[in-house]
Design a protein around this motif. Sequence first.
Motif, PDB file in Angstrom:
ATOM      1  N   HIS A  30       0.833  -1.198   0.000  1.00 34.00           N
ATOM      2  CA  HIS A  30       0.000   0.000   0.000  1.00 34.00           C
ATOM      3  C   HIS A  30       0.874   1.256   0.000  1.00 34.00           C
ATOM      4  O   HIS A  30       1.959   1.262   0.580  1.00 34.00           O
ATOM      5  CB  HIS A  30      -0.920   0.009   1.220  1.00 34.00           C
ATOM      6  N   ARG A  31       0.373   2.289  -0.644  1.00 30.61           N
ATOM      7  CA  ARG A  31       1.131   3.527  -0.836  1.00 30.61           C
ATOM      8  C   ARG A  31       0.327   4.732  -0.391  1.00 30.61           C
ATOM      9  O   ARG A  31      -0.876   4.825  -0.660  1.00 30.61           O
ATOM     10  CB  ARG A  31       1.484   3.679  -2.319  1.00 30.61           C
ATOM     11  N   LEU A  32       1.006   5.661   0.269  1.00 26.75           N
ATOM     12  CA  LEU A  32       0.425   6.968   0.611  1.00 26.75           C
ATOM     13  C   LEU A  32       1.123   8.015  -0.234  1.00 26.75           C
ATOM     14  O   LEU A  32       2.322   8.250  -0.072  1.00 26.75           O
ATOM     15  CB  LEU A  32       0.611   7.263   2.106  1.00 26.75           C
ATOM     16  N   GLY A  33       0.408   8.611  -1.164  1.00 26.10           N
ATOM     17  CA  GLY A  33       0.988   9.601  -2.064  1.00 26.10           C
ATOM     18  C   GLY A  33       0.947  11.004  -1.483  1.00 26.10           C
ATOM     19  O   GLY A  33       0.675  11.208  -0.300  1.00 26.10           O
ATOM     20  N   ARG A  34       1.189  11.974  -2.343  1.00 27.89           N
ATOM     21  CA  ARG A  34       1.223  13.369  -1.906  1.00 27.89           C
ATOM     22  C   ARG A  34      -0.154  14.018  -1.876  1.00 27.89           C
ATOM     23  O   ARG A  34      -0.292  15.171  -1.512  1.00 27.89           O
ATOM     24  CB  ARG A  34       2.178  14.171  -2.804  1.00 27.89           C
ATOM     25  N   GLY A  35      -1.156  13.275  -2.313  1.00 25.26           N
ATOM     26  CA  GLY A  35      -2.515  13.788  -2.201  1.00 25.26           C
ATOM     27  C   GLY A  35      -3.114  14.328  -3.477  1.00 25.26           C
ATOM     28  O   GLY A  35      -4.293  14.676  -3.515  1.00 25.26           O
ATOM     29  N   LYS A  36      -2.319  14.395  -4.556  1.00 24.72           N
ATOM     30  CA  LYS A  36      -2.839  14.927  -5.819  1.00 24.72           C
ATOM     31  C   LYS A  36      -3.469  13.837  -6.694  1.00 24.72           C
ATOM     32  O   LYS A  36      -4.243  14.139  -7.597  1.00 24.72           O
ATOM     33  CB  LYS A  36      -1.726  15.638  -6.596  1.00 24.72           C
ATOM     34  N   GLY A  37      -3.112  12.589  -6.454  1.00 24.97           N
ATOM     35  CA  GLY A  37      -3.761  11.487  -7.142  1.00 24.97           C
ATOM     36  C   GLY A  37      -3.210  11.140  -8.508  1.00 24.97           C
ATOM     37  O   GLY A  37      -3.752  10.262  -9.185  1.00 24.97           O
ATOM     38  N   PHE A  38      -2.121  11.807  -8.954  1.00 26.35           N
ATOM     39  CA  PHE A  38      -1.615  11.553 -10.308  1.00 26.35           C
ATOM     40  C   PHE A  38      -1.072  10.137 -10.454  1.00 26.35           C
ATOM     41  O   PHE A  38      -1.323   9.459 -11.451  1.00 26.35           O
ATOM     42  CB  PHE A  38      -0.537  12.570 -10.680  1.00 26.35           C
ATOM     43  N   TYR A  39      -0.299   9.663  -9.461  1.00 28.48           N
ATOM     44  CA  TYR A  39       0.233   8.307  -9.550  1.00 28.48           C
ATOM     45  C   TYR A  39      -0.862   7.269  -9.360  1.00 28.48           C
ATOM     46  O   TYR A  39      -0.784   6.174  -9.901  1.00 28.48           O
ATOM     47  CB  TYR A  39       1.369   8.100  -8.542  1.00 28.48           C
ATOM     48  N   ASP A  40      -1.900   7.622  -8.609  1.00 26.71           N
ATOM     49  CA  ASP A  40      -3.029   6.701  -8.476  1.00 26.71           C
ATOM     50  C   ASP A  40      -3.660   6.446  -9.844  1.00 26.71           C
ATOM     51  O   ASP A  40      -4.053   5.327 -10.165  1.00 26.71           O
ATOM     52  CB  ASP A  40      -4.076   7.280  -7.517  1.00 26.71           C
ATOM     53  N   GLN A  41      -3.758   7.492 -10.664  1.00 24.94           N
ATOM     54  CA  GLN A  41      -4.298   7.341 -12.020  1.00 24.94           C
ATOM     55  C   GLN A  41      -3.400   6.425 -12.848  1.00 24.94           C
ATOM     56  O   GLN A  41      -3.886   5.561 -13.592  1.00 24.94           O
ATOM     57  CB  GLN A  41      -4.417   8.706 -12.703  1.00 24.94           C
ATOM     58  N   LEU A  42      -2.087   6.614 -12.733  1.00 27.31           N
ATOM     59  CA  LEU A  42      -1.154   5.766 -13.473  1.00 27.31           C
ATOM     60  C   LEU A  42      -1.282   4.306 -13.048  1.00 27.31           C
ATOM     61  O   LEU A  42      -1.314   3.401 -13.880  1.00 27.31           O
ATOM     62  CB  LEU A  42       0.291   6.235 -13.244  1.00 27.31           C
ATOM     63  N   LEU A  43      -1.345   4.083 -11.741  1.00 24.91           N
ATOM     64  CA  LEU A  43      -1.358   2.717 -11.229  1.00 24.91           C
ATOM     65  C   LEU A  43      -2.599   1.946 -11.662  1.00 24.91           C
ATOM     66  O   LEU A  43      -2.573   0.710 -11.755  1.00 24.91           O
ATOM     67  CB  LEU A  43      -1.262   2.733  -9.696  1.00 24.91           C
ATOM     68  N   GLU A  44      -3.670   2.646 -11.947  1.00 23.91           N
ATOM     69  CA  GLU A  44      -4.903   1.983 -12.384  1.00 23.91           C
ATOM     70  C   GLU A  44      -4.727   1.278 -13.730  1.00 23.91           C
ATOM     71  O   GLU A  44      -5.382   0.273 -13.996  1.00 23.91           O
ATOM     72  CB  GLU A  44      -6.048   2.996 -12.477  1.00 23.91           C
ATOM     73  N   VAL A  45      -3.860   1.822 -14.574  1.00 22.83           N
ATOM     74  CA  VAL A  45      -3.748   1.288 -15.941  1.00 22.83           C
ATOM     75  C   VAL A  45      -2.393   0.638 -16.225  1.00 22.83           C
ATOM     76  O   VAL A  45      -2.214   0.021 -17.272  1.00 22.83           O
ATOM     77  CB  VAL A  45      -3.996   2.406 -16.985  1.00 22.83           C
ATOM     78  N   LEU A  46      -1.442   0.763 -15.317  1.00 28.83           N
ATOM     79  CA  LEU A  46      -0.112   0.199 -15.536  1.00 28.83           C
ATOM     80  C   LEU A  46      -0.120  -1.322 -15.513  1.00 28.83           C
ATOM     81  O   LEU A  46      -0.826  -1.943 -14.719  1.00 28.83           O
ATOM     82  CB  LEU A  46       0.860   0.698 -14.468  1.00 28.83           C
ATOM     83  N   HIS A  47       0.670  -1.918 -16.397  1.00 25.67           N
ATOM     84  CA  HIS A  47       0.981  -3.334 -16.334  1.00 25.67           C
ATOM     85  C   HIS A  47       2.477  -3.458 -16.042  1.00 25.67           C
ATOM     86  O   HIS A  47       3.226  -2.501 -16.145  1.00 25.67           O
ATOM     87  CB  HIS A  47       0.616  -4.020 -17.650  1.00 25.67           C
ATOM     88  N   GLY A  48       2.913  -4.662 -15.683  1.00 26.28           N
ATOM     89  CA  GLY A  48       4.302  -4.837 -15.307  1.00 26.28           C
ATOM     90  C   GLY A  48       4.461  -4.778 -13.795  1.00 26.28           C
ATOM     91  O   GLY A  48       3.492  -4.702 -13.041  1.00 26.28           O
ATOM     92  N   THR A  49       5.704  -4.831 -13.326  1.00 26.02           N
ATOM     93  CA  THR A  49       6.007  -4.833 -11.898  1.00 26.02           C
ATOM     94  C   THR A  49       6.071  -3.406 -11.371  1.00 26.02           C
ATOM     95  O   THR A  49       6.867  -2.601 -11.851  1.00 26.02           O
ATOM     96  CB  THR A  49       7.350  -5.542 -11.631  1.00 26.02           C
ATOM     97  N   THR A  50       5.239  -3.089 -10.395  1.00 32.79           N
ATOM     98  CA  THR A  50       5.246  -1.763  -9.769  1.00 32.79           C
ATOM     99  C   THR A  50       5.979  -1.852  -8.436  1.00 32.79           C
ATOM    100  O   THR A  50       5.633  -2.665  -7.587  1.00 32.79           O
ATOM    101  CB  THR A  50       3.815  -1.251  -9.545  1.00 32.79           C
ATOM    102  N   CYS A  51       6.991  -1.012  -8.276  1.00 28.68           N
ATOM    103  CA  CYS A  51       7.861  -1.094  -7.100  1.00 28.68           C
ATOM    104  C   CYS A  51       7.882   0.240  -6.355  1.00 28.68           C
ATOM    105  O   CYS A  51       8.334   1.256  -6.893  1.00 28.68           O
ATOM    106  CB  CYS A  51       9.283  -1.464  -7.535  1.00 28.68           C
ATOM    107  N   GLY A  52       7.395   0.242  -5.131  1.00 27.67           N
ATOM    108  CA  GLY A  52       7.474   1.434  -4.296  1.00 27.67           C
ATOM    109  C   GLY A  52       8.897   1.636  -3.806  1.00 27.67           C
ATOM    110  O   GLY A  52       9.551   0.683  -3.355  1.00 27.67           O
ATOM    111  N   VAL A  53       9.394   2.868  -3.900  1.00 32.72           N
ATOM    112  CA  VAL A  53      10.782   3.182  -3.553  1.00 32.72           C
ATOM    113  C   VAL A  53      10.785   4.162  -2.380  1.00 32.72           C
ATOM    114  O   VAL A  53      10.168   5.230  -2.453  1.00 32.72           O
ATOM    115  CB  VAL A  53      11.514   3.792  -4.763  1.00 32.72           C
ATOM    116  N   ALA A  54      11.492   3.803  -1.299  1.00 37.35           N
ATOM    117  CA  ALA A  54      11.397   4.618  -0.082  1.00 37.35           C
ATOM    118  C   ALA A  54      12.620   4.446   0.803  1.00 37.35           C
ATOM    119  O   ALA A  54      13.328   3.427   0.732  1.00 37.35           O
ATOM    120  CB  ALA A  54      10.152   4.214   0.712  1.00 37.35           C
ATOM    121  N   PHE A  55      12.854   5.441   1.645  1.00 37.69           N
ATOM    122  CA  PHE A  55      13.764   5.259   2.770  1.00 37.69           C
ATOM    123  C   PHE A  55      13.044   4.406   3.818  1.00 37.69           C
ATOM    124  O   PHE A  55      11.809   4.352   3.849  1.00 37.69           O
ATOM    125  CB  PHE A  55      14.147   6.614   3.375  1.00 37.69           C
TER     126      PHE A  55
END
Length: 206
Positions: A144-169
């Motif tokens: 699960h991911r908490l974004g910055r609140g604008k929702g742009f990556y949420d839109q991307l994630l809805e249609v993306l195929h392939g491996t999605t990798c969250g990157v964080a400290f």
Amino acid sequence: MDNSPSPNHIHKHEKATLRAKVRTEVKKLSQAERQSLSLQLCSLLEQQEIWKQAQSILFYAPLPDEPDIWKLVEDSIATGKTVLLPRFHPEQNQYVACHIKNIPRDLSTGQYGVREPNEFCSTISLNHLDLILVPGVAFDFAGHRLGRGKGFYDQLLEVLHGTTCGVAFDQQILDKVPVEPHDIRLSCILTPTRWQSATPPRPVLK
């Protein structure tokens, strides 16, 4: 009349509180610590089989409070991988994935102060990406991911195929991120000290 806060309002307040808490923890890292941890994170990713096999990768242009993966962008271009970065499309009010081959020529500062591909860079379908590196404010190891609140990556994630990798400290990892029914789980989470699989990736459409 019921004057109690709505569940949606409570959820937004909870997310805002978590964003502030995580950002405070990340700010405690010195610039030298962020650089060292970012290199450690990049090295750990390079050891993963998905990285070795990936030929088309959607990166992100790191902000000062995000892990700096720019070394991987440069190395991937040099080794012939298909390197993509998000570019904001004002008419569609969303991001598209654009192919970059030459960093000085192909990138400029976008409207949100982030490095973006120029308009002449070709776009590639979001169905055809092997690996997508996803920034965020916070994550949990369930994907699960908490974004910055604008929702742009949420839109991307809805249609993306392939491996999605969250990157964080590691300071951005929570026991549990508050989720909503429409939230999309990531395939895996990467920190400087850990690679954690979360959910099977959506198959790439060739």
